[in-house]
Write a protein that holds these residues in place. Structure first.
Motif, PDB file in Angstrom:
ATOM      1  N   ILE A 160       0.908  -1.107  -0.137  1.00 10.23           N
ATOM      2  CA  ILE A 160      -0.142   0.085  -0.077  1.00 10.23           C
ATOM      3  C   ILE A 160       0.872   1.065   0.055  1.00 10.23           C
ATOM      4  O   ILE A 160       1.734   1.330   1.065  1.00 10.23           O
ATOM      5  CB  ILE A 160      -0.783   0.091   1.227  1.00 10.23           C
ATOM      6  N   GLU A 161       0.785   1.880  -1.058  1.00  7.06           N
ATOM      7  CA  GLU A 161       1.569   3.238  -1.258  1.00  7.06           C
ATOM      8  C   GLU A 161       0.906   4.499  -1.198  1.00  7.06           C
ATOM      9  O   GLU A 161      -0.340   4.461  -1.871  1.00  7.06           O
ATOM     10  CB  GLU A 161       2.449   3.005  -2.465  1.00  7.06           C
ATOM     11  N   ALA A 162       1.317   5.418  -0.717  1.00  5.89           N
ATOM     12  CA  ALA A 162       0.585   6.845  -0.500  1.00  5.89           C
ATOM     13  C   ALA A 162       1.775   7.917  -1.947  1.00  5.89           C
ATOM     14  O   ALA A 162       2.959   7.803  -1.423  1.00  5.89           O
ATOM     15  CB  ALA A 162       0.596   7.488   0.704  1.00  5.89           C
ATOM     16  N   GLU A 163       1.106   8.618  -2.522  1.00  2.65           N
ATOM     17  CA  GLU A 163       1.876   9.571  -3.487  1.00  2.65           C
ATOM     18  C   GLU A 163       0.997  10.715  -3.468  1.00  2.65           C
ATOM     19  O   GLU A 163      -0.069  10.996  -3.264  1.00  2.65           O
ATOM     20  CB  GLU A 163       1.784   8.867  -4.851  1.00  2.65           C
ATOM     21  N   VAL A 164       1.798  11.927  -3.884  1.00  7.92           N
ATOM     22  CA  VAL A 164       1.057  13.079  -4.289  1.00  7.92           C
ATOM     23  C   VAL A 164       0.429  13.090  -5.352  1.00  7.92           C
ATOM     24  O   VAL A 164       1.039  12.319  -6.473  1.00  7.92           O
ATOM     25  CB  VAL A 164       2.368  14.146  -4.314  1.00  7.92           C
ATOM     26  N   ASP A 165      -0.707  13.608  -5.402  1.00 12.29           N
ATOM     27  CA  ASP A 165      -1.653  13.401  -6.792  1.00 12.29           C
ATOM     28  C   ASP A 165      -2.000  14.810  -7.199  1.00 12.29           C
ATOM     29  O   ASP A 165      -3.308  15.263  -6.675  1.00 12.29           O
ATOM     30  CB  ASP A 165      -2.840  12.610  -6.315  1.00 12.29           C
ATOM     31  N   GLY A 166      -0.877  15.462  -7.714  1.00 12.29           N
ATOM     32  CA  GLY A 166      -1.502  17.093  -8.247  1.00 12.29           C
ATOM     33  C   GLY A 166      -0.429  17.839  -7.711  1.00 12.29           C
ATOM     34  O   GLY A 166       0.781  17.486  -7.044  1.00 12.29           O
ATOM     35  N   THR A 167      -0.610  19.050  -7.942  1.00 13.75           N
ATOM     36  CA  THR A 167       0.676  20.099  -7.556  1.00 13.75           C
ATOM     37  C   THR A 167       0.282  20.528  -6.076  1.00 13.75           C
ATOM     38  O   THR A 167      -0.822  21.222  -5.609  1.00 13.75           O
ATOM     39  CB  THR A 167       0.370  21.364  -8.631  1.00 13.75           C
ATOM     40  N   PRO A 168       1.351  20.415  -5.109  1.00 12.79           N
ATOM     41  CA  PRO A 168       1.087  20.874  -3.754  1.00 12.79           C
ATOM     42  C   PRO A 168       1.371  22.099  -3.529  1.00 12.79           C
ATOM     43  O   PRO A 168       2.138  22.847  -4.486  1.00 12.79           O
ATOM     44  CB  PRO A 168       2.072  19.678  -3.203  1.00 12.79           C
ATOM     45  N   GLY A 169       0.905  22.586  -2.434  1.00  9.03           N
ATOM     46  CA  GLY A 169       1.163  24.052  -2.298  1.00  9.03           C
ATOM     47  C   GLY A 169       1.332  24.275  -0.625  1.00  9.03           C
ATOM     48  O   GLY A 169       1.176  23.273   0.230  1.00  9.03           O
ATOM     49  N   SER A 170       1.248  25.279   0.062  1.00  7.42           N
ATOM     50  CA  SER A 170       1.188  25.792   1.389  1.00  7.42           C
ATOM     51  C   SER A 170       0.039  25.147   1.994  1.00  7.42           C
ATOM     52  O   SER A 170      -1.277  25.580   1.403  1.00  7.42           O
ATOM     53  CB  SER A 170       1.396  27.046   1.665  1.00  7.42           C
ATOM     54  N   ASN A 171      -0.191  24.172   2.944  1.00  6.29           N
ATOM     55  CA  ASN A 171      -1.279  23.643   3.665  1.00  6.29           C
ATOM     56  C   ASN A 171      -2.162  22.684   2.407  1.00  6.29           C
ATOM     57  O   ASN A 171      -3.386  22.736   2.345  1.00  6.29           O
ATOM     58  CB  ASN A 171      -2.071  24.683   4.279  1.00  6.29           C
ATOM     59  N   ASP A 172      -1.559  22.599   1.449  1.00  2.46           N
ATOM     60  CA  ASP A 172      -2.358  21.967   0.140  1.00  2.46           C
ATOM     61  C   ASP A 172      -1.518  20.808  -0.282  1.00  2.46           C
ATOM     62  O   ASP A 172      -0.499  20.860  -1.213  1.00  2.46           O
ATOM     63  CB  ASP A 172      -2.520  22.760  -0.779  1.00  2.46           C
ATOM     64  N   ILE A 173      -1.834  19.487  -0.052  1.00  6.54           N
ATOM     65  CA  ILE A 173      -1.262  18.265  -0.214  1.00  6.54           C
ATOM     66  C   ILE A 173      -2.136  17.417  -0.853  1.00  6.54           C
ATOM     67  O   ILE A 173      -2.680  16.077  -0.088  1.00  6.54           O
ATOM     68  CB  ILE A 173      -0.256  17.762   0.761  1.00  6.54           C
ATOM     69  N   PRO A 174      -2.579  17.368  -2.160  1.00  9.79           N
ATOM     70  CA  PRO A 174      -3.398  16.392  -2.550  1.00  9.79           C
ATOM     71  C   PRO A 174      -2.742  15.075  -3.034  1.00  9.79           C
ATOM     72  O   PRO A 174      -1.359  14.880  -3.004  1.00  9.79           O
ATOM     73  CB  PRO A 174      -3.618  16.596  -4.324  1.00  9.79           C
ATOM     74  N   GLY A 175      -3.382  13.970  -2.467  1.00  7.98           N
ATOM     75  CA  GLY A 175      -2.985  12.584  -2.497  1.00  7.98           C
ATOM     76  C   GLY A 175      -3.547  11.448  -3.064  1.00  7.98           C
ATOM     77  O   GLY A 175      -4.761  11.722  -3.088  1.00  7.98           O
TER      78      GLY A 175
END
Length: 326
Positions: free
Chosen positions: A129-144
């Motif tokens: 089971i793996e978690a990845e960033v899914d999109g463009t991250p930013g301050s207080n914004d980490i899509p996964g």
């Protein structure tokens, strides 16, 4: 130190009388079957005196045992509230521990891997089971996204089986099977919606709540560019069309329907129904269509139509009077 009841200073051990010797590369060791060992490279081992290599290489913290209790890890929280204990994974692109550099799309944020011995080593693994960033991250914004992976028979590593993305969409790499009712929505038996083919508006099948009024199965092709596109097609074993429903409402059995209801019985033998204003027309036609012979029903009479199902050939009115041309 001779009785092994004291403290060794470098490397040193804390132990009880035993014939067990301290590990040669240990900085610290609680003896008696290696209850706790800290190696010179910083590896901490609970339950053994030497580290084990697996998919991740040699982990810095290892819990090794031969039973359920001594090979388990428990994380507990005891508090008079609804909060739970946590297992946290943290990722930064900065090369210095404790420093922050923003992660990027597709960066891996952590994995849980199940590896096993294949008879020669423990590098092969069965699932992940793996978690990845899914999109463009930013301050207080980490899509996964979460990715569930399994290993096929004959393989040493896992491949993607299921993805839960940042929009909370679930994508299966293989087939979806269930022996129970599948419900999607806020309540049991809610609407299930399947989007198929190119766009979200083309070729949509909806299976409605069985307690709702309306269709049990609705096929929506409102986004199709052509009225002659098939809303539904059923193919037989020979991959020939057995049943067609077009976007313009025409229904055909054995043929692409050129009228409201079109049946192809055999070569050059067709039966169709169509509408002429408010009238109903039955046509017997060949494959060329233009040599149709028709029977038209209107408010006052049955009318017989000649060549092309357009020329008037005769009629029988509601009073039984006949009128034959020719």
């Amino acid at each position: 130190d001779g009785g092994r009841t004291g403290v060794r200073y470098w490397p040193f051990s804390i132990g009880i009388p035993s014939s067990t010797s301290v590990a040669t590369n240990a900085k610290f060791q609680i003896e008696e079957a290696g209850l706790l060992t800290v190696l010179t490279d910083g590896t901490v081992i609970v339950g053994h005196t030497a580290s084990v290599t697996n998919t991740a290489g040699t982990s810095s913290l290892q819990v090794l045992g031969t039973g359920g209790g001594d090979s388990s890890l428990t994380i507990g929280r005891f508090s008079a509230n609804a909060s739970a204990p946590q297992l946290n994974f943290t990722k930064s692109r900065h090369g210095t521990i404790g420093s922050n550099t923003i992660v990027a799309d597709d960066d891996s944020l952590g994995s849980i891997i199940w590896s096993a011995s294949d008879g020669s080593d423990m590098v092969s693994y069965a699932a992940e089971i793996e978690a990845e960033v899914d999109g463009t991250p930013g301050s207080n914004d980490i899509p996964g996204r979460l990715m569930f992976k399994t290993t096929a028979d004959g393989a040493a590593g896992s491949t993607l089986a299921l993805t839960l993305d940042s929009s909370q969409n679930a994508t299966f790499a293989g087939n979806f099977h269930t022996t129970a009712r599948a419900a999607v929505g806020t309540t049991p038996h809610a609407t299930i919606k399947f989007d198929v083919l190119s766009t979200a508006t083309d070729w949509t099948a909806r299976v409605k709540n069985y307690t709702d009024s309306g269709y049990g199965l609705a096929v929506d092709c409102s986004g199709a560019s052509s009225s002659t596109t098939y809303a539904m097609a059923v193919y037989g074993a020979a991959s020939t069309g057995d049943l067609f429903v077009r976007n313009d409402g025409n229904v055909g059995i054995g043929i692409n329907p050129l009228a409201r209801f079109h049946v192809k019985c055999a070569s050059n033998v067709n039966f169709t129904t169509t509408a002429n204003s408010s009238d109903l027309r039955l046509n017997a036609v060949n494959d060329a269509v233009d040599t149709a012979i028709g029977l038209e029903f209107n408010a006052s009479a049955y009318e017989f139509l000649g060549s092309g199902a357009t020329t008037f050939g005769g009629s029988i009115d509601v009073n039984g009077n006949s009128n034959v041309i020719g």
